[in-house]
Design a protein around this motif. Sequence first.
Motif, PDB file in Angstrom:
ATOM      1  N   VAL A  54       0.853  -1.188   0.000  1.00 58.05           N
ATOM      2  CA  VAL A  54       0.000   0.000   0.000  1.00 58.05           C
ATOM      3  C   VAL A  54       0.891   1.241   0.000  1.00 58.05           C
ATOM      4  O   VAL A  54       1.785   1.380   0.844  1.00 58.05           O
ATOM      5  CB  VAL A  54      -0.921   0.027   1.229  1.00 58.05           C
ATOM      6  CG1 VAL A  54      -1.748   1.312   1.252  1.00 58.05           C
ATOM      7  CG2 VAL A  54      -1.842  -1.189   1.227  1.00 58.05           C
ATOM      8  N   VAL A  55       0.653   2.128  -0.953  1.00 52.56           N
ATOM      9  CA  VAL A  55       1.374   3.392  -1.013  1.00 52.56           C
ATOM     10  C   VAL A  55       0.366   4.510  -0.783  1.00 52.56           C
ATOM     11  O   VAL A  55      -0.640   4.595  -1.494  1.00 52.56           O
ATOM     12  CB  VAL A  55       2.083   3.581  -2.366  1.00 52.56           C
ATOM     13  CG1 VAL A  55       2.827   4.917  -2.390  1.00 52.56           C
ATOM     14  CG2 VAL A  55       3.051   2.432  -2.626  1.00 52.56           C
ATOM     15  N   ILE A  56       0.621   5.351   0.206  1.00 54.34           N
ATOM     16  CA  ILE A  56      -0.253   6.469   0.530  1.00 54.34           C
ATOM     17  C   ILE A  56       0.383   7.763   0.043  1.00 54.34           C
ATOM     18  O   ILE A  56       1.541   8.051   0.354  1.00 54.34           O
ATOM     19  CB  ILE A  56      -0.513   6.572   2.050  1.00 54.34           C
ATOM     20  CG1 ILE A  56      -1.048   5.242   2.598  1.00 54.34           C
ATOM     21  CG2 ILE A  56      -1.476   7.715   2.354  1.00 54.34           C
ATOM     22  CD1 ILE A  56      -2.393   4.829   2.031  1.00 54.34           C
ATOM     23  N   GLY A  57      -0.364   8.536  -0.738  1.00 52.01           N
ATOM     24  CA  GLY A  57       0.103   9.842  -1.177  1.00 52.01           C
ATOM     25  C   GLY A  57       1.188   9.824  -2.218  1.00 52.01           C
ATOM     26  O   GLY A  57       2.145  10.605  -2.115  1.00 52.01           O
ATOM     27  N   PRO A  58       1.096   8.973  -3.258  1.00 47.67           N
ATOM     28  CA  PRO A  58       2.141   8.974  -4.288  1.00 47.67           C
ATOM     29  C   PRO A  58       2.129  10.265  -5.091  1.00 47.67           C
ATOM     30  O   PRO A  58       1.116  10.943  -5.174  1.00 47.67           O
ATOM     31  CB  PRO A  58       1.774   7.772  -5.168  1.00 47.67           C
ATOM     32  CG  PRO A  58       0.287   7.650  -5.005  1.00 47.67           C
ATOM     33  CD  PRO A  58       0.010   8.036  -3.582  1.00 47.67           C
ATOM     34  N   HIS A  59       3.267  10.593  -5.692  1.00 43.60           N
ATOM     35  CA  HIS A  59       3.370  11.795  -6.501  1.00 43.60           C
ATOM     36  C   HIS A  59       2.739  11.575  -7.864  1.00 43.60           C
ATOM     37  O   HIS A  59       2.614  10.457  -8.359  1.00 43.60           O
ATOM     38  CB  HIS A  59       4.836  12.212  -6.648  1.00 43.60           C
ATOM     39  CG  HIS A  59       5.505  12.492  -5.339  1.00 43.60           C
ATOM     40  ND1 HIS A  59       5.141  13.550  -4.550  1.00 43.60           N
ATOM     41  CD2 HIS A  59       6.488  11.840  -4.677  1.00 43.60           C
ATOM     42  CE1 HIS A  59       5.891  13.561  -3.458  1.00 43.60           C
ATOM     43  NE2 HIS A  59       6.713  12.521  -3.503  1.00 43.60           N
ATOM     44  N   GLY A  60       2.376  12.677  -8.525  1.00 45.22           N
ATOM     45  CA  GLY A  60       1.636  12.615  -9.781  1.00 45.22           C
ATOM     46  C   GLY A  60       2.305  11.793 -10.858  1.00 45.22           C
ATOM     47  O   GLY A  60       1.665  10.962 -11.506  1.00 45.22           O
ATOM     48  N   ASP A  61       3.616  11.983 -11.091  1.00 49.59           N
ATOM     49  CA  ASP A  61       4.299  11.243 -12.146  1.00 49.59           C
ATOM     50  C   ASP A  61       4.275   9.745 -11.881  1.00 49.59           C
ATOM     51  O   ASP A  61       4.143   8.939 -12.795  1.00 49.59           O
ATOM     52  CB  ASP A  61       5.746  11.727 -12.280  1.00 49.59           C
ATOM     53  CG  ASP A  61       5.832  13.140 -12.844  1.00 49.59           C
ATOM     54  OD1 ASP A  61       4.843  13.582 -13.469  1.00 49.59           O
ATOM     55  OD2 ASP A  61       6.863  13.791 -12.643  1.00 49.59           O
ATOM     56  N   TRP A  62       4.426   9.372 -10.631  1.00 52.87           N
ATOM     57  CA  TRP A  62       4.470   7.958 -10.268  1.00 52.87           C
ATOM     58  C   TRP A  62       3.103   7.311 -10.406  1.00 52.87           C
ATOM     59  O   TRP A  62       2.989   6.172 -10.859  1.00 52.87           O
ATOM     60  CB  TRP A  62       4.967   7.836  -8.829  1.00 52.87           C
ATOM     61  CG  TRP A  62       5.204   6.412  -8.397  1.00 52.87           C
ATOM     62  CD1 TRP A  62       6.355   5.689  -8.540  1.00 52.87           C
ATOM     63  CD2 TRP A  62       4.262   5.543  -7.774  1.00 52.87           C
ATOM     64  NE1 TRP A  62       6.194   4.435  -8.040  1.00 52.87           N
ATOM     65  CE2 TRP A  62       4.912   4.311  -7.561  1.00 52.87           C
ATOM     66  CE3 TRP A  62       2.923   5.666  -7.371  1.00 52.87           C
ATOM     67  CZ2 TRP A  62       4.283   3.222  -6.957  1.00 52.87           C
ATOM     68  CZ3 TRP A  62       2.300   4.590  -6.778  1.00 52.87           C
ATOM     69  CH2 TRP A  62       2.974   3.387  -6.574  1.00 52.87           C
ATOM     70  N   ILE A  63       2.070   8.051 -10.048  1.00 52.44           N
ATOM     71  CA  ILE A  63       0.736   7.464 -10.015  1.00 52.44           C
ATOM     72  C   ILE A  63       0.259   7.042 -11.406  1.00 52.44           C
ATOM     73  O   ILE A  63      -0.574   6.155 -11.549  1.00 52.44           O
ATOM     74  CB  ILE A  63      -0.274   8.442  -9.364  1.00 52.44           C
ATOM     75  CG1 ILE A  63      -1.493   7.691  -8.837  1.00 52.44           C
ATOM     76  CG2 ILE A  63      -0.711   9.529 -10.328  1.00 52.44           C
ATOM     77  CD1 ILE A  63      -2.416   8.557  -8.022  1.00 52.44           C
TER      78      ILE A  63
END
Length: 529
Positions: A54-63
Amino acid sequence: MTQFVDGLTVGIDLGTSSSGIATLAADGQPVVIPNSDGQMITPSVVVINDNGEVVIGPHGDWIRTVNPDRVIVGIKRQMGNPDYSKIIDGNPLNAEFFSALILMKLKQDAEARLGGPVTNAVITVPYYFNDPCRRATMNAGQIAGLNVIDLLNEPTAATLAYAWQKGDLGKLQSGVPEKEKTILVYDLGGGTFDVTVVRYSAMQFRVLATDGDTFLGGLDWTRRLVNHIAEQFRLNYRLDPRDDARARLALTDECDEVKRALSELPQAALEFSFKEKTLKPVITRAEFERLTADLLQRTRDTTEFVLDGVGVAPQELDEVLLIGGSTYMTGVSAMLEKLCGRVPVRVLDPQLAVAQGAAIHAGILQARETGQVLGQTGTVVSRLKSVEAVDVNSHSLGIEITPPGDRNRKLNHIMIPRNTALPCEFKQRFVTNTPNPAGILVRLLEGETKEIDGCTFIGDFRITGLPESLPVGSPVELTYRYDENRRITVVAKELTGGRQATCEIHWSSNSEAGTVDQMQSLVNSFHVD
């Protein structure tokens, strides 16, 4: 209010687009705790990878590189919705589950910074959250392993932070009467909107009136841009990026960046590609404000409604306080300045104030219950203990009745109107509408409309053991109480035979223990990063 347990105490702003966590420093001032990336706020975005990470709050490019079906955004809008679920690895997961993952991330990051276990928490909610939404928030906190000592309304939290950090609240008595101040809190977040009028002195903090919309926030401004760009794309290339989940996610992220840029610049360029086609529009601030004018008008209508309802003229306000990241949009300040005749202020960081106020509220509760707050001096504790808060109910409370002459119709009869100061108690007599009933059913409702379909059902109970041959029109006395801890108590007494029944409802005691335990086990099976 739940009792405190051993461990650290925090305040949490569980937001639609971003969340934050704060605690009180040694000098009594609220301090926001940075996350593992060193940021003061964490995007309320949940990504569950195929491996269960689970990743919380990923950055835009990564998402944009992940499976869009495993990305959850804006989950706060689904809190309390029994029909919402998202299937992940065969498990139907509800809004409480995803919110619990966000809370776990905040808890983990705070523990790493503070060097001890975070156990007690005040979690904020929009003022206009109804009973199911508040119960869902309580459940999410419990699933995340938190002892939720209270739920605090977001505008109240922001105003606490404002008055406390200005030194106006909890001030030691000087013998000179303190002038009361009246402020309007305009809270436009990522997914919800509240407007509240608060009056306070050094020792008392009173909410006068509130209203809002749990489905109005910065997300809606962004979606207007998304639809605008998507329509241009469709007209130019006969392709609609909204039909592709990954493209829609990427376009939403691009439009969100443009929206933020327009708060500082008169125009912003956007470049978006989909299926080897590229669009490069330039969006002006005037165009953006035209696209979203009706959304801003909705917030103005609510603001005027609250002021009119409480009888406060705009010129009587001592301050208009901006809270929530979406208030950085220039149209908001211009509208409020025109309406209220004064420039609205950002005395606090609009994105941090709610978490800070939650930490102050937690300190007040802890000082009153335990007589001490970890790390605080006696002067700070005395100041915390001195504050008296008077809140109001944000939704009317009533019962289901059958109107005379129409036994097939059911109506909501309001017993406690919204914006009534807490605690309160109302008593009223009703009469039975059927002869010789086996029991008298009392159904409790929350809402403003007379039609029961537009209300929220919050509980029911029945008076039994009635006298034989009880005639139509037999009197029943109903006592409806609502206390400062948001505990609803209703007592119904059948006056002919003297039989009575009682119902008590409190969001802190209405969770399904088995469901929470099951969700806790499932949450703990995931690795939250």
